[in-house]
Design an enzyme around this catalytic site. Structure first.
Site, short mmCIF file in Angstrom:
data_model
loop_
_atom_site.label_atom_id
_atom_site.label_comp_id
_atom_site.label_asym_id
_atom_site.label_seq_id
_atom_site.Cartn_x
_atom_site.Cartn_y
_atom_site.Cartn_z
N CYS A 266 0.82 -1.21 0.00
CA CYS A 266 0.00 0.00 0.00
C CYS A 266 0.86 1.26 0.00
O CYS A 266 0.48 2.28 -0.57
CB CYS A 266 -0.95 -0.02 1.19
SG CYS A 266 -0.12 -0.31 2.76
N HIS B 119 -1.56 0.73 7.43
CA HIS B 119 -1.98 0.81 6.04
C HIS B 119 -1.79 2.24 5.54
O HIS B 119 -2.05 3.20 6.28
CB HIS B 119 -3.45 0.39 5.93
CG HIS B 119 -4.01 0.52 4.55
ND1 HIS B 119 -3.59 -0.26 3.50
CD2 HIS B 119 -4.97 1.34 4.04
CE1 HIS B 119 -4.26 0.08 2.41
NE2 HIS B 119 -5.09 1.05 2.72
#
Length: 1381
Positions: free
Chosen positions: A201, A504
């Site tokens: 990510c 994330h």
């Protein structure tokens, strides 16, 4: 009477029209009730649909309970209505399967015919169609549940929810309060997402930011790749160019980034490593600069992202200033100053603190070159030039020196949409050329960005650490004058959601085309607002001290990108029509590739994939493959494909093959397809499915045979014909019957197929393993007898009197019982096993005559005659009387075994022969003379197989077993002897085919009881091959055993093997005795190892256990070496090295016996240690002690006796400790502890030293430690070590973490509990002060301790996760094994 007009405009009575309406309503209600009744009787199909197109709805379920007659087309409509999607914009596929072939939306087939199961839960997934998200139905179309749908689990509408959160990451990393104001699919946003490979990510966020930067994207498009100069796979700029083209022109919802990461030199393991996005940015920019050398883009990174600052020190007395100019690619901003209780509230405050000078006074005074003395000075940074694209890193990751953990600071820090940098620029003129001491100082160091962190040396080192080696190069830069506008506009916010342990990344980016903010969250792209941007400022509720949010999971901005507002420089994105020619060609290639991929995907969706089986007529084994056939292909075409797939061309003609429906689990032929050769496979198989409940079999017939039709509803029966006279069972004959047939009708059917007489026929059904049922009730049906889809029966028809006996007493039952318990084993023999040779060894006096026959034996290192001569010499003191008694005992055993054979059959008519030992094959008259000249002795395997022992130790090192025990001929175990007396070849039993069964040399199975005995295993854990009278227990019972020799080629050459058919109810002891003639040594002189699928070998030692755990085709390895006798134990010996990094080192395997003293075991160990381990020790300079996992325990004294003073068990482990001085442990009342001094002033631990105590007194321990170290008694403190030996602990923790100086008077009470030898004691001088460490020294020591403790496998409390360095390889990747991928 009142009249009203009817439908025919005639006047009718008013009451008549009332009754007419009432009648029509009644008929309509009756019709509805009839429909409801019929629907209630119809089976229903419960469908549970998971919407995988949406991050929020992936955990939700749509539940539909539909009639079984519902068509697939109608099912799509119902799902679309319930989910709120436009029908035709999504696909439905089966869940929980490897293949994701969607259901055919145009199909008019019912759900049941399409593979749905009525009365059960059917799981499906709602997926994208052609890579595009489903279109949301408009509000006018309605989203309410249809009245015809029964939602049994949910009473609310489940539709596409806003895409939010952290897809692919832990729920801990998603903020519950964070949501986007609206959600749009790809076609409306116009942007394409990036697929998260696993934990990439951070990469996706940076790539989307660079893609949304017009100046960077346009410059990348203007660069042209020369394929002749570089491989496109390893070219980073080319793969970025391809990715940007796909992001701009692709119709997919999301695209992969694997080609980009492959150009970085990464393999699949890198996808599971999460890195810092700022670190990636710097490393990738460095890599691009290297790749763009000698091109127009060589200075692109510097032109867009590089700024300048001045690092200065000014003397406060004379005003002299020393300075250096450095460059930067990003500005690291501290969130909260070290030691402060308040964080900076905004980016402007952090920037002001960044340039705020500090005063150097007191001990930190600066030496002024003009004053020639130390003076107070002011040290700081000044910005000289800001880049066109300004990157700010908010340093949210910190280190807590109290808990020794990394933490994340979630404090609130605001940032403006427009940032004015003019207050932070230095208005003074530069005093030297810009190129002086100019460095690329983009590296982020812990703390602030000062001169010592931005020097030329440090920047080069940092670049090397991050995978790119850069040279300093000067570049022309645009110098902003003070009067120029320095207003920057925010266009990218890279957000981190999570904690310091992981999380994330996603990016919030403003498009310069329409000034709209979008969220790029991996494959999901959606519109957001300014309110969503403000939610990334951070902030946590409450105040719990300095590190209040150390482990809190939160979502906040981590990296900001601003662009200078300058109309003369602000660029717009290149449109497709304005692309350079090479980009237009690239777009065309990618478009064609995407179309090809789409066509291939369409073919895959219409391809039936089903298991295919075939009994190969040459290999005679069931072959398995996967048949992939298009649904429109006919059965005839599919048969031809299966024919080629099974490689039958040239083996059998094509017209001798056909495809039939098959159940592989039950080995059942369900049906054949006569007359349907031109039927499409999609209709025959029930449509395209991800998996089928049945398989296909390519059936083969002989040219003179005709295929038998198989009808649905039939059951298949494999009929084995039993011949009592030859004691054989024939190959199976397949017969198809119906479950409602009677036993009489079934016998007639078998009689037609086999030609047997139905009147005298006995039929036995084998329902499951060892469950034999005689079918004797004539009128009972097959269903009542327990027949199923596939069955196995045995039939016998003869005029013998055996059918008059009770079934369990009959010969038929015994034969079938033996057949059901016989297994086939592959046995590997030792390389130089005398029993594997073609000729048996003759007596020593005849060795000269037979010497030549062994010269050419493959792999032999010494002649068998020489081995026997050596063995005879070693055993020459054995009395002849003992040898004769042993031979007579074997003769008696042989006679007993012969008397148990079947009296009705001669040995020449039965191939179930007991394989006799070579001595028993001699003529009875010659046996006494042979006995006089032959010695039944074991060979000297220590000299015979030296290399085999070494190789086996290497192969099987995890169990530390060796192929030959060095003590086979030890003085206490030398009574077992062997005589290979016959000079002729060893006769082997005839081969056993797959269906022949022979008689067993044993008593009746229902009468024979398995003999048990009371042996050493009850009190010692081991089995013995001999009972208390010395008689071999293997002689008590004989079960079926037959062996054939064969050779097997392996990597090391030809391996002698046996194919053994044996009754698995045989004991291991009897099995070993049956193997004696082939191994060539008594069963006490070899060991049996079972080989498992992963080639791991485990020794079988329980001699009284049967082979019931073995199955067909299991592998067994025989290794020479003395097997255990009663009261013996196999022992693993490890060396204890208390001051080595690896304190536990394996030495050898040995055998200890019950009643042996420790000193006797040490005497037996001495020669083994010298020969196998090269340890030349004296018996008084080493000790044995208890081993509990890795912990040393009780010291064994020489007079201790095993089993009396020392408990011992099978596979026991013991420590051997070499002593530097004579043994000081003399009695059990003493206590030996291992002590280690801690020196706080030096921050180090000294080596272990043993202290022997006469009692458990703490006072005595302190006196001994004081005497040993010189520490005054009143200043000595001690603490017990924690964990397993050597009780490692960090030197940063030991001073405060251990329980120093416990208030006890004896060692055997709480909290010490030191009751046994081997305890670890740390001690120190309480007057010794702890060394004071600077921050740099502490960090350096922390790294060393982390490395040391990780190597020893102990806990490192201050490092929860070891990170892998981020590297981009310019040469295509690191050197590695080609087979690694």
């Amino acid at each position: 009477m009142e009249m009203v007009p009817s439908e025919e405009k005639q006047l009718v009575p008013k009451e008549g029209i009332f009754w007419s309406c009432r009648q029509s309503i009644f008929e309509e209600m009756q019709k509805r009730f009839s429909q409801i009744e019929s629907a209630a009787e119809e089976p229903r199909v419960l469908c549970i649909v998971q919407d995988t197109t949406n991050a929020k709805t992936v955990n939700e379920r749509l539940t539909l309970n539909l009639p079984a007659s519902t068509t697939v087309n109608k099912f799509y409509e119902d799902v679309a209505l319930k989910a709120g999607y436009v029908n035709g914009t999504f696909c439905l596929a089966w869940a929980n399967t490897g293949d994701m072939a969607p259901l055919d939306q145009a199909s008019e087939m019912s759900l049941v015919l399409s593979g749905f199961e009525a009365g059960k839960r059917n799981f499906l997934q709602l997926t994208d169609k052609d890579g595009e998200q489903p279109q949301i139905a408009s509000d006018e179309s309605g989203t309410a549940d249809s009245s015809g749908l029964d939602d049994s689990s949910q009473d609310r509408f489940i539709g596409p929810l806003p895409r939010d959160g952290t897809v692919g990451c832990s729920s801990d990393y998603s903020s519950p309060s964070y949501s986007y104001s609206s959600i749009l699919n790809k076609s409306e946003t116009g942007y394409v997402g990036l697929v998260n490979q696993a934990m990439t990510c951070y990469l996706n966020s940076l790539l989307q930011t660079l893609f949304m930067t017009p100046e960077f994207r346009n410059a990348l498009y203007n660069w042209e790749f020369e394929e002749s100069e570089e491989d496109p796979v390893t070219s980073i700029p080319y793969q970025l160019q391809r990715l940007f083209v796909l992001l701009q022109t692709s119709k997919k919802r999301a695209i992969e980034t694997t080609d980009v990461t492959r150009s970085f030199g990464w393999d699949s393991s890198e996808a599971w490593q999460q890195h810092d996005v700022q670190e990636l940015c710097r490393v990738m920019f460095d890599a691009l600069e290297q790749k763009w050398k000698q091109t127009e883009q060589a200075d692109l990174i510097n032109q867009l992202y590089q700024g300048k600052l001045k690092d200065y020190v000014r003397c406060l007395e004379c005003g002299y200033e020393s300075w250096r100019i450095d460059t930067y690619l990003d500005i690291p901003l501290v969130i909260r100053p070290f030691g402060a209780s308040q964080a900076f509230g905004s980016v402007e405050e952090a920037l002001q603190a960044f340039i705020q000078p500090e005063t150097l006074d007191g001990p930190n005074q600066y030496f002024c070159e003009r004053c020639k003395k130390k003076c107070d000075a002011r040290k700081g940074l000044r910005f000289l030039h800001f880049p066109y694209l300004l990157t700010l890193q908010l340093k949210r990751f910190d280190f807590d020196y109290t808990t020794m953990h990394r933490i994340k600071l979630n404090d609130r820090m605001t940032f403006p949409e427009e940032l004015d940098m003019s207050p932070f620029i230095d208005v003074e003129d530069e005093k030297s050329p810009q190129t002086e001491s100019c460095t690329d100082s983009g590296a982020e160091n812990e703390g602030s960005c000062h001169s010592d962190q931005m020097s030329n040396d440090f920047s080069t080192d940092d670049a090397v650490d991050e995978g790119i080696c850069l040279d300093n190069t000067s570049s022309a830069e645009r110098v902003l004058k003070p009067k120029s506008s320095l207003t920057f506009e925010l266009f990218s916010v890279m957000v981190h959601s999570g904690s310091a342990a992981g999380g994330h990344y996603y990016a919030c980016i403003k498009s310069f085309s329409d000034s709209q903010w979008y969220s790029f969250n991996d494959q999901h792209v959606s519109k957001i607002t300014q309110d969503d941007i403000r939610k990334t400022y951070g902030g946590s509720s409450g105040s719990r001290g300095y590190y209040s949010s150390a482990f809190a999971s939160s979502t906040n901005a981590y990296m900001l990108m601003y662009r200078l507002k300058d109309p003369s420089r602000n660029a717009k994105f290149l449109e497709v029509e304005d692309f350079p020619e090479h980009i237009k060609r690239l777009v065309q290639r990618e478009k064609e590739s995407e179309e090809q991929e789409k066509r291939q995907r369409e073919i895959e969706r219409n391809t039936c994939k089903i298991k295919l089986f075939c009994m190969h007529p040459v290999k005679m084994m069931m072959m398995e493959n996967k048949l992939e056939v298009h649904k429109d292909k006919t059965l005839r075409e599919a048969t031809e494909m299966a024919y080629k797939l099974m490689d039958l061309d040239g083996v059998v003609p094509l017209d001798c093959c056909r495809l039939v429906k098959y159940d592989e689990f039950h080995e059942y032929l369900e049906r054949s397809y006569e007359g349907e050769e031109d039927m499409p496979m999609g209709l025959l198989l029930g449509g395209v499915k991800s998996s089928y409940m049945f398989d296909l079999l390519l059936e083969i017939r002989r040219p003179d045979q005709v295929f038998q039709p198989y009808k649905p509803g039939e059951v298949m029966v494999k009929v084995h014909v039993v011949d009592l006279k030859s004691e054989s069972i024939a190959a199976p004959v397949s017969v198809r019957a119906y479950l409602n047939q009677t036993i009489t009708e079934f016998k007639q059917l078998i009689a037609q197929a086999t030609g047997l007489c139905a009147e005298t026929m006995r039929v036995v059904l084998e329902r499951c393993y060892n469950d034999l049922r005689l079918l004797y009730v004539p009128n009972k049906t097959l269903k009542a007898e327990g027949f199923f889809r596939s069955n196995k029966v045995f039939v016998e028809s003869s005029d013998s009197t055996d059918h008059q006996a009770v079934f369990t007493d009959s010969v038929l039952w015994k034969l079938l019982d033996r057949h059901g318990n016989t297994i086939r084993l592959f046995v590997s023999l030792p390389e130089q096993s005398p029993g594997s040779l073609a000729n048996r060894t003759s007596c020593p006096k005849a060795s000269a005559d037979s010497e030549d026959s062994f010269d050419g034996a493959k792999g032999s290192r010494k002649s068998v005659e020489a081995i026997l001569e050596e063995s005879t010499e070693k055993l020459k003191n054995l009395s002849l009387q003992q040898q004769q008694q042993q031979q007579q005992q074997q003769q008696q055993q042989h006679q007993q075994s012969s008397s148990t054979s079947d009296s009705q059959k001669s040995s020449e008519h039965s191939d179930f022969e007991h394989i006799e030992s070579p001595a028993q094959e001699q003529d009875a008259a010659s046996q006494p003379s042979q006995t006089e000249n032959c010695t039944r002795a074991a060979s000297d395997t220590e000299n015979q197989f030296p290399s085999e022992e070494r190789s086996d130790s290497d192969v099987n090192n995890d169990r530390s077993t060796s192929s030959v025990d060095s003590d086979i001929l030890s003085s206490s175990h030398s009574s077992d002897t062997l005589c290979n007396a016959d000079s002729g070849p060893l006769p082997l039993a005839n081969g056993l085919d797959s269906h022949s069964i022979t008689s067993s040399r044993r008593s009746k199975a229902h009468e024979g009881k398995k003999e048990t005995w009371d042996t050493a295993e009850e009190d010692s854990g081991t089995d013995s091959e001999y009972d208390e009278n010395g008689k071999s227990k293997a002689d008590t019972q004989y079960l079926y055993f037959k062996a054939e020799s064969y050779s097997h080629e392996d990597g090391s050459g030809e391996q002698k093997c046996l194919l053994v058919h044996v009754d698995k109810r045989i004991t291991l002891a009897a099995f070993k005795q049956n193997l004696e003639p082939f191994v060539g040594v008594p069963s006490t002189q070899f060991k049996v190892f079972r080989v498992y699928a992963n080639n791991q070998e485990f020794e079988s030692v329980r001699l009284n256990e049967t082979l019931s755990s073995f199955s067909d085709d299991n592998k067994i390895t025989i290794r020479l070496g003395r097997a255990l006798k009663k009261g013996e134990y196999r022992v693993k010996v490890y060396q204890l090295l208390v001051n080595d990094p690896e304190p536990c080192k394996f030495l050898l395997d040995t055998v200890f016996a019950k009643g042996m003293t420790v000193r006797q075991s040490k005497e037996e160990l001495l020669p083994q240690l010298k020969d196998q381990c090269k340890l030349d020790l004296s018996i008084d300079r080493f000790r044995l002690r208890k081993k509990t996992w890795k912990n040393p325990g009780t010291v064994f004294l020489d007079y201790h006796v095993y089993e009396e003073d020392i408990n011992i068990s099978s596979n026991w482990e013991v420590f051997l400790e070499v002593l530097e001085e004579p043994e000081r442990m003399k009695s059990m009342s003493q206590l030996a502890v291992l002590t280690r001094r801690w020196c706080p002033a030096q921050m180090k631990l000294e080596a272990f030293r043993e202290v022997v105590l006469e009692s458990s007194s703490v006072e005595e321990l302190k006196e001994k430690l004081s005497e040993l170290s010189g520490i005054p008694l009143e200043s000595l403190e001690f603490a017990k070590g924690r964990g397993t030996f050597p009780c490692d602990i960090s030197v940063l923790e030991i001073h405060q973490d251990l329980d120093w100086n416990p208030k006890v008077s004896t060692l055997n009470v709480w909290p010490l509990y030191i009751c046994d030898d081997g305890a670890v004691i740390f001690y120190r001088d309480s007057n010794e002060e702890l060394m004071e460490l600077s921050e740099e020294e502490r960090n350096e020591l922390m790294k060393k301790e982390s490395s040391r403790l990780l190597k020893t496998g102990h806990r490192v409390s201050y490092s929860p996760r070891k990170e892998k360095a981020l590297k981009i390889y310019l040469d295509g990747g690191p050197t590695k094994d080609p087979g690694q991928d």
